[in-house]
Design an enzyme around this catalytic site. Structure first.
Site, short mmCIF file in Angstrom:
data_model
loop_
_atom_site.label_atom_id
_atom_site.label_comp_id
_atom_site.label_asym_id
_atom_site.label_seq_id
_atom_site.Cartn_x
_atom_site.Cartn_y
_atom_site.Cartn_z
N ASP A 10 -53.33 18.41 6.99
CA ASP A 10 -53.30 17.43 6.83
C ASP A 10 -54.49 16.50 8.13
O ASP A 10 -54.13 17.23 9.57
CB ASP A 10 -51.26 16.78 7.25
N ILE A 14 -49.58 14.85 12.99
CA ILE A 14 -48.65 14.50 12.94
C ILE A 14 -48.67 13.00 12.70
O ILE A 14 -49.00 12.32 12.68
CB ILE A 14 -47.57 14.86 13.89
N HIS A 15 -47.60 13.01 11.75
CA HIS A 15 -47.28 11.37 11.09
C HIS A 15 -45.91 10.51 10.90
O HIS A 15 -45.62 11.98 11.19
CB HIS A 15 -48.54 10.65 10.38
N GLY A 16 -45.53 9.87 10.35
CA GLY A 16 -44.04 9.86 9.50
C GLY A 16 -43.71 10.74 8.54
O GLY A 16 -42.77 11.58 8.43
N GLY A 19 -43.84 14.54 10.25
CA GLY A 19 -43.07 14.21 11.94
C GLY A 19 -41.01 13.59 11.10
O GLY A 19 -40.51 14.28 11.72
#
Length: 158
Positions: A10, A14-16, A19
């Site tokens: 990705d 780290i993103h919504g 995470g």
């Protein structure tokens, strides 16, 4: 042997979705970001950690450091391994990291890339690298979130 629950490509790292959605689905308690650039960028690290619940640990390692330390992971560490590119994952595998399956979540479109799904675009090097991973026996899937049906057969594009 480290408890790698899933390895995801990705380019947002780290993103919504990573995470919260993926961590909850996997039951992970540690996100290990393996990327040379982010390993030395404290600003990016801080921004990524902001989307995580406090109970989730994070590590930001270079590819080389990941190769050196992953096999020292404690059994209690349930690892969600996140990389930016297929090339990063290939380097990890060639370095001995035991990866059996790769979830491809997001690879942005840019000039020279072929869009093969709503969130994944590949250039020739990406295709070559993914083909090599497939030929090594690594399972490849494109899926943004856990409850999404896998709709794209990546093999017809690589």
């Amino acid at each position: 042997m480290p408890n790698i629950l899933l390895t995801r490509i990705d380019n947002r790292l780290i993103h919504g979705q990573v995470g919260v959605t993926w961590v909850n689905h996997l039951g992970a308690n540690l996100i290990l970001v393996a990327n040379d650039e982010v390993a030395s960028d404290e600003v990016q690290q801080s921004l990524m950690e902001m989307v995580l619940p406090d109970a989730i640990g994070t590590r930001f390692f270079t590819i080389e450091k990941t190769i050196k330390v992953i096999n020292k992971a404690a059994p209690r560490q349930l690892i969600f391994l996140v990389c930016k590119t297929p090339q990063d994952v290939l380097r990890l595998i060639e370095g001995g990291v035991p990866i059996k399956e790769i979830n491809i979540g997001n690879m942005h479109f840019k000039t020279g890339k072929q869009q093969i799904s709503s969130t994944v675009s590949l250039d020739d090097d990406d295709k070559k690298t993914l083909r090599k991973l497939h030929d090594m026996g690594i399972k490849l899937e494109i899926r943004r979130v856990p409850d999404e049906k896998i709709e794209v057969d990546i093999l017809k594009y690589i």
